[in-house]
Design a protein around this motif. Structure first.
Motif, mmCIF file in Angstrom:
data_model
loop_
_atom_site.group_PDB
_atom_site.id
_atom_site.type_symbol
_atom_site.label_atom_id
_atom_site.label_comp_id
_atom_site.label_asym_id
_atom_site.label_seq_id
_atom_site.Cartn_x
_atom_site.Cartn_y
_atom_site.Cartn_z
ATOM 1 N N GLY A 82 3.198 -0.559 22.530
ATOM 2 C CA GLY A 82 4.298 0.400 22.622
ATOM 3 C C GLY A 82 5.140 0.200 23.870
ATOM 4 O O GLY A 82 6.367 0.279 23.829
ATOM 5 N N GLU A 83 4.481 -0.075 24.997
ATOM 6 C CA GLU A 83 5.200 -0.319 26.255
ATOM 7 C C GLU A 83 6.074 -1.568 26.150
ATOM 8 O O GLU A 83 7.222 -1.576 26.595
ATOM 9 C CB GLU A 83 4.230 -0.459 27.424
ATOM 10 N N THR A 84 5.532 -2.623 25.537
ATOM 11 C CA THR A 84 6.289 -3.864 25.384
ATOM 12 C C THR A 84 7.506 -3.650 24.491
ATOM 13 O O THR A 84 8.612 -4.093 24.809
ATOM 14 C CB THR A 84 5.387 -4.977 24.811
ATOM 15 N N ALA A 85 7.315 -2.962 23.377
ATOM 16 C CA ALA A 85 8.430 -2.686 22.464
ATOM 17 C C ALA A 85 9.485 -1.825 23.140
ATOM 18 O O ALA A 85 10.685 -2.042 22.978
ATOM 19 C CB ALA A 85 7.922 -2.010 21.196
ATOM 20 N N CYS A 86 9.055 -0.857 23.933
ATOM 21 C CA CYS A 86 9.989 0.029 24.633
ATOM 22 C C CYS A 86 10.784 -0.759 25.672
ATOM 23 O O CYS A 86 12.002 -0.606 25.779
ATOM 24 C CB CYS A 86 9.222 1.170 25.286
ATOM 25 N N SER A 87 10.102 -1.603 26.427
ATOM 26 C CA SER A 87 10.801 -2.434 27.419
ATOM 27 C C SER A 87 11.818 -3.349 26.760
ATOM 28 O O SER A 87 12.930 -3.526 27.260
ATOM 29 C CB SER A 87 9.786 -3.268 28.205
ATOM 30 N N GLU A 88 11.444 -3.922 25.612
ATOM 31 C CA GLU A 88 12.362 -4.800 24.878
ATOM 32 C C GLU A 88 13.584 -4.026 24.407
ATOM 33 O O GLU A 88 14.721 -4.493 24.538
ATOM 34 C CB GLU A 88 11.630 -5.412 23.680
ATOM 35 N N LEU A 89 13.359 -2.824 23.874
ATOM 36 C CA LEU A 89 14.477 -1.980 23.422
ATOM 37 C C LEU A 89 15.407 -1.659 24.585
ATOM 38 O O LEU A 89 16.613 -1.860 24.500
ATOM 39 C CB LEU A 89 13.950 -0.696 22.783
ATOM 40 N N HIS A 90 14.853 -1.176 25.685
ATOM 41 C CA HIS A 90 15.673 -0.788 26.834
ATOM 42 C C HIS A 90 16.433 -1.975 27.432
ATOM 43 O O HIS A 90 17.613 -1.843 27.779
ATOM 44 C CB HIS A 90 14.810 -0.130 27.909
ATOM 45 N N ALA A 91 15.775 -3.107 27.544
ATOM 46 C CA ALA A 91 16.428 -4.282 28.143
ATOM 47 C C ALA A 91 17.541 -4.832 27.269
ATOM 48 O O ALA A 91 18.502 -5.406 27.770
ATOM 49 C CB ALA A 91 15.393 -5.373 28.406
ATOM 50 N N SER A 92 17.425 -4.654 25.956
ATOM 51 C CA SER A 92 18.398 -5.251 25.043
ATOM 52 C C SER A 92 19.538 -4.317 24.658
ATOM 53 O O SER A 92 20.517 -4.749 24.059
ATOM 54 C CB SER A 92 17.686 -5.704 23.760
ATOM 55 N N PHE A 93 19.433 -3.060 25.017
ATOM 56 C CA PHE A 93 20.424 -2.084 24.553
ATOM 57 C C PHE A 93 21.765 -2.290 25.243
ATOM 58 O O PHE A 93 21.863 -2.498 26.407
ATOM 59 C CB PHE A 93 19.928 -0.658 24.792
#
Length: 140
Positions: free
Chosen positions: A129-140
């Motif tokens: 979940g942390e990895t997916a969240c970081s990916e979402l935030h970094a790519s937004f």
């Protein structure tokens, strides 16, 4: 994934559901998820209104927390940045089906839109979940 005026990355092996104002992704085998929701603003957001907006977002976060669980624990919001944009982030800790979950919600404003980025993290195994969240935030 892309929406009207934005794009973001979700884990490639997660199933994606898309609605009129919301795109979400989740694995087939877990409680984790990430989502982007958009809300129209009556007028373009002005940065000088940030402090006023924070007060309103505190109320929205409290309402979200109460909808998730009557005994949810809401963190104090914090100002941060998401992909270089000013954001307000809250964490809501609650239980569902004997699983402790954390809902991390980030609010951003851009022009006539408010964005709500939500990540659900399973505390038993937080890395996915942390990895997916970081990916979402970094790519937004």
């Amino acid at each position: 994934m892309t929406g009207n005026g934005w794009s973001a990355r979700f884990p490639a092996d997660w199933r994606v559901e898309q609605g009129a104002r919301r795109i979400a992704a989740a694995p087939d085998d877990g409680a984790e998820s990430v989502a982007v929701a958009t809300f129209p603003l009556r007028r373009p957001f002005r940065p000088d209104l940030w402090d006023e907006a924070v007060g309103e977002l505190d109320v929205v976060a409290r309402d979200l927390s109460e909808r998730l669980s009557t005994v949810a624990q809401l963190s104090n919001g914090r100002n941060t940045s998401v992909a270089g944009r000013r954001a307000r982030v809250y964490e809501i800790r609650y239980e569902r089906g004997r699983i402790t979950l954390v809902e991390r919600v980030a609010f951003l404003f851009d022009g006539r839109r408010e964005y709500q980025l939500t990540c659900r993290i399973d505390e038993r195994e937080p890395d996915r979940g942390e990895t997916a969240c970081s990916e979402l935030h970094a790519s937004f």
